[in-house]
Design a protein around this motif. Structure first.
Motif, mmCIF file in Angstrom:
data_model
loop_
_atom_site.group_PDB
_atom_site.id
_atom_site.type_symbol
_atom_site.label_atom_id
_atom_site.label_comp_id
_atom_site.label_asym_id
_atom_site.label_seq_id
_atom_site.Cartn_x
_atom_site.Cartn_y
_atom_site.Cartn_z
ATOM 1 N N UNK A 13 -5.818 -31.343 -4.898
ATOM 2 C CA UNK A 13 -4.786 -32.314 -5.729
ATOM 3 C C UNK A 13 -4.974 -32.182 -6.862
ATOM 4 N N UNK A 14 -3.576 -33.412 -7.246
ATOM 5 C CA UNK A 14 -3.455 -33.387 -8.217
ATOM 6 C C UNK A 14 -2.400 -32.245 -9.427
ATOM 7 N N UNK A 15 -2.057 -31.597 -8.448
ATOM 8 C CA UNK A 15 -1.330 -30.244 -9.174
ATOM 9 C C UNK A 15 0.108 -30.251 -9.293
ATOM 10 N N UNK A 16 0.638 -31.724 -9.663
ATOM 11 C CA UNK A 16 2.046 -31.863 -9.617
ATOM 12 C C UNK A 16 3.150 -32.016 -9.233
ATOM 13 N N UNK A 17 2.525 -32.006 -7.351
ATOM 14 C CA UNK A 17 3.207 -31.006 -6.329
ATOM 15 C C UNK A 17 4.400 -32.414 -6.404
ATOM 16 N N UNK A 18 4.538 -33.887 -6.968
ATOM 17 C CA UNK A 18 5.290 -34.629 -7.135
ATOM 18 C C UNK A 18 7.154 -34.503 -8.359
ATOM 19 N N UNK A 19 6.620 -33.862 -8.503
ATOM 20 C CA UNK A 19 7.648 -33.241 -9.983
ATOM 21 C C UNK A 19 8.246 -32.445 -9.020
ATOM 22 N N UNK A 20 7.534 -30.715 -8.759
ATOM 23 C CA UNK A 20 8.400 -29.995 -8.261
ATOM 24 C C UNK A 20 9.191 -30.401 -7.238
ATOM 25 N N UNK A 21 8.451 -31.797 -6.186
ATOM 26 C CA UNK A 21 9.836 -31.456 -5.090
ATOM 27 C C UNK A 21 10.186 -32.012 -5.119
ATOM 28 N N UNK A 22 10.640 -32.631 -6.413
ATOM 29 C CA UNK A 22 12.270 -34.114 -7.189
ATOM 30 C C UNK A 22 12.698 -32.689 -7.342
ATOM 31 N N UNK A 23 12.686 -31.437 -8.001
ATOM 32 C CA UNK A 23 13.045 -30.740 -8.446
ATOM 33 C C UNK A 23 13.787 -30.518 -7.482
ATOM 34 N N UNK A 24 13.079 -29.418 -6.687
ATOM 35 C CA UNK A 24 13.529 -28.909 -5.371
ATOM 36 C C UNK A 24 14.349 -29.150 -4.706
ATOM 37 N N UNK A 25 13.923 -30.008 -4.306
ATOM 38 C CA UNK A 25 15.205 -31.283 -3.284
ATOM 39 C C UNK A 25 16.427 -30.777 -4.095
ATOM 40 N N UNK A 26 16.621 -30.556 -4.267
ATOM 41 C CA UNK A 26 17.809 -30.725 -4.569
ATOM 42 C C UNK A 26 18.559 -30.719 -3.809
ATOM 43 N N UNK A 27 18.327 -29.501 -3.350
ATOM 44 C CA UNK A 27 19.530 -28.233 -2.286
ATOM 45 C C UNK A 27 19.220 -28.528 -0.562
ATOM 46 N N UNK A 28 17.918 -29.982 -0.759
ATOM 47 C CA UNK A 28 17.114 -29.915 0.906
ATOM 48 C C UNK A 28 18.427 -31.193 1.089
#
Ligand code: IMP
Length: 442
Positions: A13-28
């Protein structure tokens, strides 16, 4: 048709998923949480402002996205209410943008009391849970006595369930000398008070996802916790109570496995762990403290200090196999900027046997002695860098060595907490010969 993607943490846990989801989700068009509850803490920093999301998916800051809580998520209604209010106070419009499965189980005050009482009674053998009632809530789910979000629409059924579950927990809590924190009637009133928040948001999650995808849209599944905390393949019993692997995205949202098209693993450039449990590469020295300090490794939910250690490829290989990971994002790379040497655990020595993939037998893991490869650090501030070509050569080497060791390519690297501090890897990034740039020792 677009690609439906699962984002999953490959460590504890705590790998920084929130930030990456926030960035990637633009196209979803949809972001779905499918397991865990408010034990998660997904931190996002936008224009210097920090948000910690616990239950609501990290796509909530993109207006075109609807966020969903799938049937595998456990909901503590007060926590959800607080999060909704906080987002609203920051001007985030939630109208029609948050859907909740009717089959989510509710975390009750009984669960929280039981979680905390059990941990206190275990003393030195405590798991170090977040104390949020997660385990006891999942126990009631599997024990077929849990209360689900849909029950709020049926007062008679809800009333009866409150009576039954109060009886059950009275006995559980009495074993610790405790009384129920609220009676069955009080529980009924408490839960009813959230009907207005939950019922209008109930949503048939799989049907919604199928329709979005049929119309050419794509779905991002946001994992919580990390793969090594998984109830099945994690470091049992020091794990969470849900399945945190990518397969859980199917079960926890209600779509079939063929709906999941790709899995992206999130890997922090070193390892951390909150709470107790095996951690072969843990550093209980100045280097560990340096990682903790530079990485601001304090739990976003509980504020506890995270234990820190070197990157563990042996554990990561297990996580990659168990999650069908095809590519990874490397986060918190900047935390290593000042290190002269950077170590990567490449194998375990367990009673003289060399293992390159972590065993799931925790008794064996307890005896694992890490064998490290040392890589020259880049000793350059990376936080303002924007493109791959600007990266110091030693960092390029480091990434390529990791790709070789893990057998999957890096998609991008994160060099700071902000949304903008992300560098994409080029498609033609060439893997170098590890022998030239690294040495191995145990
Ligand atoms: P629980 O999920 O509260 O039952 O805690 C079980 C274990 O999982 C403990 O070691 C927690 O510290 C850990 N844990 C739960 N959620 C998270 C998370 O979001 N990040 C990191 N560790 C977590």
């Amino acid at each position: 048709m677009q690609t439906n993607t699962v984002i999953i943490g490959l460590q504890w846990g705590d790998e920084g998923k929130g930030k990456i989801v926030d960035i990637l989700c633009e196209d979803y068009q949809r972001v779905v949480r499918y397991q865990g509850g408010h034990n998660a803490g997904h931190t996002l920093i936008m224009d210097g402002k920090k948000f910690v999301l616990r239950l609501i998916p990290s796509g909530i800051f993109r207006e075109h996205i609807k966020c969903l809580l799938g049937q595998g998520v456990v909901i503590q209604p007060t926590a959800l209410q607080e999060e909704i209010e906080e987002l609203k106070s920051h001007g985030v419009d939630l109208d029609g943008r948050l859907g909740i499965s009717p089959a989510c189980h509710l975390i009750l005050p009984y669960h929280i009391a039981l979680d905390q009482a059990r941990e206190a009674a275990k003393g030195g053998k405590a798991i170090g849970t977040t104390g949020r009632g997660i385990g006891p809530c999942y126990e009631d789910k599997v024990g077929r006595r849990g209360i689900r979000t849909a029950d709020l629409a049926h007062p008679d059924i809800l009333k009866d369930k409150c009576v039954q579950i109060a009886k059950y927990h009275q006995v559980q809590l009495a074993a610790f000398g405790l009384e129920l924190p609220m009676t069955a009637d009080e529980l009924f009133d408490y839960l009813n008070s959230f009907a207005e928040m939950i019922l209008p948001r109930l949503c048939d999650v799989p049907i919604d996802l199928m329709q979005v995808h049929a119309a050419g849209g794509a779905v991002l599944f946001e994992g919580a916790q990390g793969c090594l905390l998984d109830i099945n393949i994690g470091t049992y019993p020091f794990v969470t109570s849900s399945s945190t692997t990518a397969a859980s995205a199917s079960i926890g949202s209600g779509v079939g496995p063929a709906f999941l098209h790709e899995v992206i693993g999130i890997v922090k450039a070193y390892t951390t762990r909150v709470g107790a449990g095996i951690f072969p590469t843990e550093l209980k020295d100045d280097t560990g403290r340096k990682l903790q300090e530079l990485g601001h490794e304090l739990g976003s939910v509980t504020g506890r200090e995270r234990r820190c250690g070197w990157l563990d490829c042996v554990a990561l290989r297990r996580a990659i196999i168990s999650n069908s990971v095809e590519t990874f994002v490397l986060t918190k790379v900047d935390v290593l900027d000042s290190f002269e040497d950077i170590l990567i655990c490449d194998a375990y020595d367990i009673d003289g046997e060399i293992m390159t993939i972590a065993p799931t037998d925790t008794a064996l893991l307890e005896r694992a002695k890490p064998i490290y490869t040392t890589i020259k650090g880049w000793q350059t501030d990376t936080t303002a860098l924007k493109t791959f070509s600007e990266l110091p050569e030693n960092l390029k080497n480091y990434i390529s060595i990791l790709e070789e060791k893990l057998g999957v390519p890096a998609l991008s690297i994160s060099v700071g907490p902000d949304r903008n501090q992300i560098i994409e890897m080029p498609d033609d990034f060439i893997i170098i010969d590890e022998e030239d740039s690294a040495q191995t020792y145990s």
